[in-house]
Design an enzyme around this catalytic site. Structure first.
Site, PDB file in Angstrom:
ATOM      1  N   GLU A 447      -9.173  -8.571 -55.215  1.00  0.00           N
ATOM      2  CA  GLU A 447      -8.067  -7.612 -55.415  1.00  0.00           C
ATOM      3  C   GLU A 447      -6.771  -8.318 -55.793  1.00  0.00           C
ATOM      4  O   GLU A 447      -5.686  -7.861 -55.431  1.00  0.00           O
ATOM      5  CB  GLU A 447      -7.846  -6.745 -54.164  1.00  0.00           C
ATOM      6  CG  GLU A 447      -9.047  -5.974 -53.686  1.00  0.00           C
ATOM      7  CD  GLU A 447      -9.534  -4.934 -54.672  1.00  0.00           C
ATOM      8  OE1 GLU A 447      -8.791  -4.626 -55.622  1.00  0.00           O
ATOM      9  OE2 GLU A 447     -10.672  -4.467 -54.506  1.00  0.00           O
TER      10      GLU A 447
HETATM   11  C1  LIG Z   1     -17.037 -11.624 -53.314  1.00  0.00           C
HETATM   12  C2  LIG Z   1     -16.223 -11.076 -54.440  1.00  0.00           C
HETATM   13  C3  LIG Z   1     -16.183  -9.709 -54.653  1.00  0.00           C
HETATM   14  C4  LIG Z   1     -15.494  -9.192 -55.755  1.00  0.00           C
HETATM   15  N1  LIG Z   1     -15.564  -7.855 -56.028  1.00  0.00           N
HETATM   16  C5  LIG Z   1     -15.048  -7.398 -57.202  1.00  0.00           C
HETATM   17  C6  LIG Z   1     -15.265  -6.051 -57.616  1.00  0.00           C
HETATM   18  O1  LIG Z   1     -15.906  -5.254 -56.913  1.00  0.00           O
HETATM   19  N2  LIG Z   1     -14.759  -5.657 -58.813  1.00  0.00           N
HETATM   20  C7  LIG Z   1     -14.061  -6.497 -59.622  1.00  0.00           C
HETATM   21  O2  LIG Z   1     -13.638  -6.076 -60.692  1.00  0.00           O
HETATM   22  N3  LIG Z   1     -13.828  -7.790 -59.257  1.00  0.00           N
HETATM   23  C8  LIG Z   1     -14.308  -8.253 -58.064  1.00  0.00           C
HETATM   24  N4  LIG Z   1     -14.102  -9.557 -57.690  1.00  0.00           N
HETATM   25  C9  LIG Z   1     -13.372 -10.444 -58.595  1.00  0.00           C
HETATM   26  C10 LIG Z   1     -12.023 -10.864 -58.045  1.00  0.00           C
HETATM   27  O3  LIG Z   1     -11.114  -9.792 -58.113  1.00  0.00           O
HETATM   28  C11 LIG Z   1     -11.595 -12.099 -58.848  1.00  0.00           C
HETATM   29  O4  LIG Z   1     -12.406 -13.166 -58.408  1.00  0.00           O
HETATM   30  C12 LIG Z   1     -10.128 -12.429 -58.668  1.00  0.00           C
HETATM   31  O5  LIG Z   1      -9.325 -11.443 -59.248  1.00  0.00           O
HETATM   32  C13 LIG Z   1      -9.775 -13.801 -59.273  1.00  0.00           C
HETATM   33  O6  LIG Z   1     -10.280 -13.924 -60.566  1.00  0.00           O
HETATM   34  P1  LIG Z   1     -11.136 -15.234 -60.962  1.00  0.00           P
HETATM   35  O7  LIG Z   1     -12.185 -15.395 -59.955  1.00  0.00           O
HETATM   36  O8  LIG Z   1     -11.537 -15.098 -62.378  1.00  0.00           O
HETATM   37  O9  LIG Z   1     -10.140 -16.450 -60.779  1.00  0.00           O
HETATM   38  P2  LIG Z   1      -9.030 -16.921 -61.832  1.00  0.00           P
HETATM   39  O10 LIG Z   1      -8.326 -15.743 -62.379  1.00  0.00           O
HETATM   40  O11 LIG Z   1      -9.631 -17.889 -62.776  1.00  0.00           O
HETATM   41  O12 LIG Z   1      -8.031 -17.697 -60.862  1.00  0.00           O
HETATM   42  C14 LIG Z   1      -8.309 -19.000 -60.344  1.00  0.00           C
HETATM   43  C15 LIG Z   1      -7.042 -19.559 -59.701  1.00  0.00           C
HETATM   44  O13 LIG Z   1      -5.987 -19.633 -60.669  1.00  0.00           O
HETATM   45  C16 LIG Z   1      -4.867 -18.909 -60.232  1.00  0.00           C
HETATM   46  N5  LIG Z   1      -4.251 -18.227 -61.346  1.00  0.00           N
HETATM   47  C17 LIG Z   1      -4.861 -17.522 -62.333  1.00  0.00           C
HETATM   48  N6  LIG Z   1      -3.955 -17.020 -63.175  1.00  0.00           N
HETATM   49  C18 LIG Z   1      -2.746 -17.405 -62.734  1.00  0.00           C
HETATM   50  C19 LIG Z   1      -1.408 -17.191 -63.178  1.00  0.00           C
HETATM   51  N7  LIG Z   1      -1.143 -16.456 -64.245  1.00  0.00           N
HETATM   52  N8  LIG Z   1      -0.415 -17.733 -62.461  1.00  0.00           N
HETATM   53  C20 LIG Z   1      -0.663 -18.446 -61.345  1.00  0.00           C
HETATM   54  N9  LIG Z   1      -1.901 -18.679 -60.883  1.00  0.00           N
HETATM   55  C21 LIG Z   1      -2.920 -18.156 -61.564  1.00  0.00           C
HETATM   56  C22 LIG Z   1      -5.398 -17.899 -59.212  1.00  0.00           C
HETATM   57  O14 LIG Z   1      -4.390 -17.507 -58.277  1.00  0.00           O
HETATM   58  C23 LIG Z   1      -6.521 -18.676 -58.563  1.00  0.00           C
HETATM   59  O15 LIG Z   1      -6.027 -19.482 -57.535  1.00  0.00           O
HETATM   60  C24 LIG Z   1     -14.762 -10.074 -56.579  1.00  0.00           C
HETATM   61  C25 LIG Z   1     -14.753 -11.446 -56.320  1.00  0.00           C
HETATM   62  C26 LIG Z   1     -15.487 -11.954 -55.273  1.00  0.00           C
HETATM   63  C27 LIG Z   1     -15.488 -13.445 -55.050  1.00  0.00           C
END
Ligand SMILES: Cc1cc2nc3c(=O)[nH]c(=O)nc-3n(C[C@H](O)[C@H](O)[C@H](O)COP(=O)(O)OP(=O)(O)OC[C@H]3O[C@@H](n4cnc5c(N)ncnc54)[C@H](O)[C@@H]3O)c2cc1C
Length: 599
Positions: A447
């Site tokens: 989220e």
């Molecule tokens: C168990 C689980 C359940 C989930 N359930 C759902 C679901 O039901 N539906 C759904 O749509 N998604 C779901 N998600 C996805 C979740 O919302 C994302 O994992 C989350 O939003 C982060 O995206 P990412 O994993 O691609 O990480 P990234 O976006 O690649 O981020 C990696 C790191 O980089 C940092 N970062 C990225 N961009 C920036 C920026 N612009 N400025 C500063 N820091 C930044 C982040 O804070 C983080 O620390 C789920 C994830 C998990 C692990």
């Protein structure tokens, strides 16, 4: 002798009642016209029922669900036999319908009450409850934006618990940066759309628990604006429906992989592939390109709900560790030199009490925060005047990233402390605290990560409406300071909160000015640290309210515990926030100036 596992449910009922009836004026909320059908007796009976169902169905299933080896077979996912009866009990008691308007088939209960109930279920078994709250969140979105036909076909069966819901935003290459999603939605001649793309990390997109699954999918209609402005929202069901509303063909929204994870293992997490083998039919919700605004409706609610889930884990871990510490004999008091003297319980060691007090300060402080946010949800929808409703909505907007993040981030420490209190047993799956710790680790990620919440607060929310949300927060802190000032027992807290509040105001101004003078990259480089300090000041305020109620009540151990935990919070945790704020005030550029090559 080993300590035995406690079977008591969390949170302790007195804590919930304290929040509802002493900290928040719940009876005043119940008196609002929207909630006229309910009174204290019905509210108490609803909470009793939640504890009964949590105790009978949810808590006994938690360890089994955590260990359940979800498998994908021919696109299907089977769930453990005891999960559906638990969810059926939740549905039959009306908990999925609890927050919806009566005209939509709901019970129209106040959010404060559904929040309290949610904490009970999340503490008992957050993974099982997750299937339910995803459905509620998705149906809330449809209640706000879907047309009449969509409400009847998709939302009504969700409120009735026949269909379950998901939110499908993330993609393998687009998590935080949703503007970069590539899932496409092409218009079809009949007014529906055909979707193609891959969604990643989607919770509950396949299971055998409901007649249908309603995925709310973000996608781009070709030709729309780039970035988030080109995102639209679609209903993408597992089964399309015939003219009578009966499930027809299986849609080509197919789970093609399962994601295995550290915690929250009891809720299945999937890779959802759209339109790879056939036609993936989707139905546009609202206007084209309005998807992000609509999804934020769900996400804002979901963010506070994530905070509440984190609070529930913190409370469960704390209360388990406390009971264990009272039961576990180990060692003797430092002054006792007789090796044959009976051992003392570990709670008699000051270091163990210190760990428990820290957990209490974090867990119950977080409970005060999320319950207050729920009261703002009620005020924003049901207060008598438009001005009161607007104020509550502005303040809730500012507090949402705090409610999501503070209990989640501090919960990693507090659930870890529960493991420490149990020692080696805490590190073993025979005891639930390692599961609470693993489950908690997700909350700062999903989220919207903590980093994204920090940017949201400092880069956006504090600027909205010329800072109206922050001004309201400061005014409410001030009114509690004025009210608590005459109470001698709270003199230290009143003085410290006044200083912390003033420092926060100065630092906020410095950082907002820096966004203009030095640019956002530099000024927002430490927005995560700012969010943490901001959140700690907010929780300190909510602790002062709790301590104030405790200080004027007839003394007993419960109230003495509240006063001690509040004092601990001020002396040990607020002081950390003061250190962060002092560093931020000087616009320290260490973090900003480090280059990737230096790491
Ligand atoms: C168990 C689980 C359940 C989930 N359930 C759902 C679901 O039901 N539906 C759904 O749509 N998604 C779901 N998600 C996805 C979740 O919302 C994302 O994992 C989350 O939003 C982060 O995206 P990412 O994993 O691609 O990480 P990234 O976006 O690649 O981020 C990696 C790191 O980089 C940092 N970062 C990225 N961009 C920036 C920026 N612009 N400025 C500063 N820091 C930044 C982040 O804070 C983080 O620390 C789920 C994830 C998990 C692990």
């Amino acid at each position: 002798m080993l300590a035995t596992a406690s079977t008591q449910l969390s949170p302790r009922r007195r804590d919930l009642d304290f929040q509802l009836y002493e900290v928040l004026d719940f009876e005043k909320i119940l008196a609002l016209a929207r909630f006229a059908e309910h009174d204290r007796a019905t509210a108490d009976a609803i909470i009793d029922t939640a504890y009964d169902i949590a105790g009978d169905y949810f808590a006994p299933l938690a360890a089994e669900l955590d260990a359940f080896p979800y498998r994908l077979e021919n696109g299907d996912v089977a769930t453990p036999a005891r999960l559906k009866p638990a969810l059926d009990a939740l549905i039959e008691a009306g908990f999925l319908a609890a927050s919806f308007a009566e005209e939509d088939g709901g019970l129209q209960l106040p959010s404060v009450l559904t929040m309290a109930v949610g904490v009970v279920f999340n503490a008992a078994n957050g993974s099982a409850f997750g299937y339910g709250w995803l459905t509620v969140g998705a149906a809330h979105l449809l209640a706000a934006f879907a047309n009449d036909e969509q409400r009847e076909r998709w939302m009504a069966p969700m409120i009735a618990g026949r269909y379950f819901g998901t939110m499908a935003l993330s993609e393998p290459q687009a998590g935080s940066s949703l503007g970069d999603i590539t899932t496409k939605a092409e218009p079809a001649p009949d007014g529906s759309y055909r979707l193609t793309g891959t969604k990643m990390w989607i919770s509950a997109a396949e299971h055998d628990l409901s007649e249908n699954i309603v995925n709310l999918v973000l996608a781009k209609i070709p030709g729309g604006p780039p970035g988030v402005k080109g995102i639209s929202l679609f209903i993408v069901p597992k089964y399309t429906l015939d003219a009578h509303g009966d499930p027809q063909a299986r849609n080509d929204a197919v789970v093609t992989g399962l994601n295995h994870k550290l915690g929250q293992r009891g809720i299945v997490n999937t890779v959802l592939t759209l339109g790879e083998r056939g036609e993936c039919v989707g139905y546009l919700v609202g206007a084209p390109h309005d998807g992000m605004r609509q999804m934020f409706h769900m996400m804002n609610e979901a963010r506070v709900a994530v905070g509440a889930g984190a609070v529930a884990l913190n409370l469960a871990a704390y209360e388990y560790a406390l009971q264990y510490a009272k039961d576990r004999p180990q060692g003797r008091s430092l002054g006792d030199k007789n090796p044959l003297a009976p051992q003392v319980a570990i709670v008699d060691h000051a270091d163990v009490r210190a760990m428990l007090l820290r957990q209490k300060a974090i867990a119950e402080g977080g409970l005060g925060l999320v319950m207050y946010c729920a009261s703002l949800v009620d005020e924003s929808s049901a207060a008598a005047s438009a001005a009161e409703r607007d104020d509550a909505a502005f303040l809730l907007d500012v507090l949402t990233p705090v409610a999501k993040t503070w209990p989640s981030e501090h919960g990693i420490e507090s659930t870890s402390l529960a493991i420490q209190v149990l020692g080696g047993y805490g590190y073993s799956p025979e005891y639930p605290v390692e599961r609470y710790f693993r489950d908690q680790r997700l909350n700062p990620i999903h989220e919207g990560t903590t980093g994204i919440q920090g940017l949201d607060l400092l880069g956006r929310k504090l600027r909205l409406k010329d800072g109206a949300g922050l001004r309201l927060l400061l005014a409410r802190i001030e009114s509690e300071l004025v009210a608590a000032r005459p109470v001698p027992a709270l003199a230290e807290e009143v003085a410290r909160l006044g200083v912390a509040r003033d420092t926060l105001v100065r630092v906020t101004k410095t950082l907002l000015d820096a966004q203009v003078k030095l640019g956002p990259e530099r000024a927002l480089a430490e927005s995560t640290a700012y969010l943490d300090a901001f959140g700690t000041v907010v929780v300190a305020w909510r602790w002062l309210v709790q301590a104030h109620r405790a200080a004027v009540a007839p003394p007993d151990d419960f109230y003495a515990g509240k006063l001690a935990a509040c004092r601990y919070f001020y002396r040990y945790i607020l002081s950390d926030a003061e250190a962060i704020l002092n560093r931020l005030e000087h616009l320290d550029d260490l973090v900003f100036s480090v280059t990737p090559a230096m790491l």
